[in-house]
Design a protein around this motif. Structure first.
Motif, PDB file in Angstrom:
ATOM      1  N   LEU A  31       0.963  -1.067   0.051  1.00 23.92           N
ATOM      2  CA  LEU A  31      -0.118   0.054   0.009  1.00 23.92           C
ATOM      3  C   LEU A  31       0.967   1.270  -0.045  1.00 23.92           C
ATOM      4  O   LEU A  31       1.699   1.403   0.693  1.00 23.92           O
ATOM      5  CB  LEU A  31      -0.936  -0.133   1.050  1.00 23.92           C
ATOM      6  CG  LEU A  31      -2.020   1.061   1.255  1.00 23.92           C
ATOM      7  CD1 LEU A  31      -2.795   0.979   0.265  1.00 23.92           C
ATOM      8  CD2 LEU A  31      -2.743   0.940   2.655  1.00 23.92           C
ATOM      9  N   ILE A  32       0.727   2.197  -1.092  1.00 27.56           N
ATOM     10  CA  ILE A  32       1.605   3.119  -1.215  1.00 27.56           C
ATOM     11  C   ILE A  32       0.749   4.436  -1.148  1.00 27.56           C
ATOM     12  O   ILE A  32      -0.361   4.759  -1.797  1.00 27.56           O
ATOM     13  CB  ILE A  32       2.286   3.196  -2.481  1.00 27.56           C
ATOM     14  CG1 ILE A  32       3.093   1.882  -2.379  1.00 27.56           C
ATOM     15  CG2 ILE A  32       3.346   4.577  -2.506  1.00 27.56           C
ATOM     16  CD1 ILE A  32       4.318   1.923  -3.750  1.00 27.56           C
ATOM     17  N   ASP A  33       1.079   5.342  -0.351  1.00 29.96           N
ATOM     18  CA  ASP A  33       0.494   6.634   0.212  1.00 29.96           C
ATOM     19  C   ASP A  33       0.870   7.663  -0.796  1.00 29.96           C
ATOM     20  O   ASP A  33       2.473   8.025  -0.559  1.00 29.96           O
ATOM     21  CB  ASP A  33       0.510   7.024   1.813  1.00 29.96           C
ATOM     22  CG  ASP A  33      -0.111   8.061   2.133  1.00 29.96           C
ATOM     23  OD1 ASP A  33      -0.558   9.217   1.200  1.00 29.96           O
ATOM     24  OD2 ASP A  33      -0.457   8.295   3.321  1.00 29.96           O
ATOM     25  N   VAL A  34       0.322   8.475  -1.576  1.00 33.01           N
ATOM     26  CA  VAL A  34       0.807   9.513  -2.449  1.00 33.01           C
ATOM     27  C   VAL A  34       0.665  10.889  -2.017  1.00 33.01           C
ATOM     28  O   VAL A  34       0.915  11.521  -2.781  1.00 33.01           O
ATOM     29  CB  VAL A  34       0.648   9.160  -3.679  1.00 33.01           C
ATOM     30  CG1 VAL A  34       1.275   7.872  -4.359  1.00 33.01           C
ATOM     31  CG2 VAL A  34      -1.071   9.290  -4.291  1.00 33.01           C
ATOM     32  N   ARG A  35       0.247  10.829  -0.835  1.00 32.62           N
ATOM     33  CA  ARG A  35      -0.130  12.517  -0.007  1.00 32.62           C
ATOM     34  C   ARG A  35       1.369  12.837   0.200  1.00 32.62           C
ATOM     35  O   ARG A  35       2.320  12.386  -0.061  1.00 32.62           O
ATOM     36  CB  ARG A  35      -0.801  12.079   1.017  1.00 32.62           C
ATOM     37  CG  ARG A  35      -2.326  11.681   0.630  1.00 32.62           C
ATOM     38  CD  ARG A  35      -3.145  11.544   2.036  1.00 32.62           C
ATOM     39  NE  ARG A  35      -2.386  10.664   2.937  1.00 32.62           N
ATOM     40  CZ  ARG A  35      -2.648  10.573   4.244  1.00 32.62           C
ATOM     41  NH1 ARG A  35      -3.457  11.658   4.798  1.00 32.62           N
ATOM     42  NH2 ARG A  35      -1.978  10.000   5.119  1.00 32.62           N
ATOM     43  N   GLN A  38       3.536  15.933   5.112  1.00 35.96           N
ATOM     44  CA  GLN A  38       3.011  16.470   6.215  1.00 35.96           C
ATOM     45  C   GLN A  38       1.622  15.582   6.528  1.00 35.96           C
ATOM     46  O   GLN A  38       1.222  15.229   7.650  1.00 35.96           O
ATOM     47  CB  GLN A  38       2.673  17.869   5.985  1.00 35.96           C
ATOM     48  CG  GLN A  38       3.945  18.862   5.936  1.00 35.96           C
ATOM     49  CD  GLN A  38       4.612  18.778   4.306  1.00 35.96           C
ATOM     50  OE1 GLN A  38       4.116  17.895   3.510  1.00 35.96           O
ATOM     51  NE2 GLN A  38       5.403  19.836   4.523  1.00 35.96           N
ATOM     52  N   GLU A  39       0.850  15.288   5.488  1.00 31.16           N
ATOM     53  CA  GLU A  39      -0.427  14.850   5.612  1.00 31.16           C
ATOM     54  C   GLU A  39       0.066  13.279   6.085  1.00 31.16           C
ATOM     55  O   GLU A  39      -0.764  12.762   7.242  1.00 31.16           O
ATOM     56  CB  GLU A  39      -1.056  14.440   4.371  1.00 31.16           C
ATOM     57  CG  GLU A  39      -1.644  15.772   3.677  1.00 31.16           C
ATOM     58  CD  GLU A  39      -2.171  15.518   2.237  1.00 31.16           C
ATOM     59  OE1 GLU A  39      -3.382  15.436   2.165  1.00 31.16           O
ATOM     60  OE2 GLU A  39      -1.455  15.207   1.184  1.00 31.16           O
ATOM     61  N   PHE A  40       1.002  12.536   5.882  1.00 24.62           N
ATOM     62  CA  PHE A  40       1.136  11.235   6.275  1.00 24.62           C
ATOM     63  C   PHE A  40       1.689  11.364   7.668  1.00 24.62           C
ATOM     64  O   PHE A  40       1.358  10.396   8.536  1.00 24.62           O
ATOM     65  CB  PHE A  40       2.517  10.765   5.301  1.00 24.62           C
ATOM     66  CG  PHE A  40       3.066   9.177   5.523  1.00 24.62           C
ATOM     67  CD1 PHE A  40       1.949   8.246   5.036  1.00 24.62           C
ATOM     68  CD2 PHE A  40       4.138   9.344   6.577  1.00 24.62           C
ATOM     69  CE1 PHE A  40       2.722   6.824   5.368  1.00 24.62           C
ATOM     70  CE2 PHE A  40       4.417   7.823   6.607  1.00 24.62           C
ATOM     71  CZ  PHE A  40       3.497   6.709   6.051  1.00 24.62           C
ATOM     72  N   ILE A  45      -2.311   5.209   7.391  1.00 25.68           N
ATOM     73  CA  ILE A  45      -2.554   3.817   7.550  1.00 25.68           C
ATOM     74  C   ILE A  45      -1.377   2.890   7.865  1.00 25.68           C
ATOM     75  O   ILE A  45      -0.428   3.247   7.124  1.00 25.68           O
ATOM     76  CB  ILE A  45      -3.215   3.205   6.148  1.00 25.68           C
ATOM     77  CG1 ILE A  45      -4.565   3.971   5.762  1.00 25.68           C
ATOM     78  CG2 ILE A  45      -3.504   1.809   6.319  1.00 25.68           C
ATOM     79  CD1 ILE A  45      -5.076   3.448   4.433  1.00 25.68           C
ATOM     80  N   GLY A  46      -1.296   2.454   8.908  1.00 25.13           N
ATOM     81  CA  GLY A  46      -0.271   1.939   9.515  1.00 25.13           C
ATOM     82  C   GLY A  46       0.400   0.777   8.604  1.00 25.13           C
ATOM     83  O   GLY A  46      -0.356   0.070   8.171  1.00 25.13           O
ATOM     84  N   GLY A  47       1.788   0.793   8.295  1.00 30.71           N
ATOM     85  CA  GLY A  47       2.190  -0.012   7.403  1.00 30.71           C
ATOM     86  C   GLY A  47       2.399   0.389   5.880  1.00 30.71           C
ATOM     87  O   GLY A  47       3.029  -0.042   5.121  1.00 30.71           O
ATOM     88  N   ALA A  48       1.711   1.598   5.492  1.00 30.81           N
ATOM     89  CA  ALA A  48       1.535   2.113   4.303  1.00 30.81           C
ATOM     90  C   ALA A  48       3.041   2.877   4.169  1.00 30.81           C
ATOM     91  O   ALA A  48       3.482   3.235   4.904  1.00 30.81           O
ATOM     92  CB  ALA A  48       0.396   3.032   3.836  1.00 30.81           C
ATOM     93  N   LEU A  49       3.558   2.742   2.766  1.00 26.97           N
ATOM     94  CA  LEU A  49       4.830   3.381   2.369  1.00 26.97           C
ATOM     95  C   LEU A  49       4.318   4.846   2.037  1.00 26.97           C
ATOM     96  O   LEU A  49       3.323   5.046   1.353  1.00 26.97           O
ATOM     97  CB  LEU A  49       5.355   2.407   1.326  1.00 26.97           C
ATOM     98  CG  LEU A  49       5.815   1.155   1.639  1.00 26.97           C
ATOM     99  CD1 LEU A  49       6.487   0.260   0.526  1.00 26.97           C
ATOM    100  CD2 LEU A  49       6.703   0.992   3.018  1.00 26.97           C
ATOM    101  N   LEU A  50       5.263   5.621   1.743  1.00 22.17           N
ATOM    102  CA  LEU A  50       5.042   7.232   1.477  1.00 22.17           C
ATOM    103  C   LEU A  50       5.766   7.277   0.322  1.00 22.17           C
ATOM    104  O   LEU A  50       6.928   6.994   0.184  1.00 22.17           O
ATOM    105  CB  LEU A  50       5.293   7.950   2.581  1.00 22.17           C
ATOM    106  CG  LEU A  50       5.412   9.615   1.964  1.00 22.17           C
ATOM    107  CD1 LEU A  50       3.729   9.904   1.921  1.00 22.17           C
ATOM    108  CD2 LEU A  50       5.688  10.712   3.172  1.00 22.17           C
TER     109      LEU A  50
END
Length: 128
Positions: A31-35, A38-40, A45-50
């Motif tokens: 799961l990859i967070d593209v925010r 600062q938002e991250f 979501i615990g364990g998501a990559l940024l």
């Protein structure tokens, strides 16, 4: 069954937060967070990559031979753009979470937030 959309460059899958949560709990996806960072740092979501959209380079993404990649952002707009960039770069199929982090919280799924009194991360769930 998850929704998918044929684009000019390949298939874009739209996963629901529940589908993402189940696959993530079973260790089937990355799961990859593209925010933004600062938002991250505020909630995630615990364990998501940024991998913030502003610095995103599809060529630096891992392959999907072991696990599928699913992108998410705040509302689903940035993650679908990033997924489109991956398809344009030659991936034939990529997924993102429909409705983004907002939909994840609305679904009552657990996330990592910030304890305002101490500034420490803590597991949270939307009440409702």
């Amino acid at each position: 069954m998850m929704e998918s959309e044929k684009t000019e460059n390949g298939v874009l899958e739209h996963w629901t937060p529940e589908e993402v949560s189940k696959a993530f709990d079973n260790d089937e996806i990355i799961l990859i967070d593209v925010r933004t960072p600062q938002e991250f740092s505020f909630e995630r979501i615990g364990g998501a990559l940024l991998a913030p959209m502003q610095a995103f380079q599809p060529g630096h993404m891992p392959g999907q031979s072991d696990k599928r990649i699913v992108f998410h952002c705040g509302s689903g707009v940035r993650s679908s753009k990033v997924a489109g960039m991956c398809l344009a770069h030659g991936m034939d199929r990529i997924a993102h979470m429909k409705g983004g982090f907002g939909a994840w919280k609305d679904a009552g799924l657990t996330y990592t937030g910030t304890d305002m009194s101490s500034g420490a991360p803590k597991d949270m769930k939307k009440e409702g």
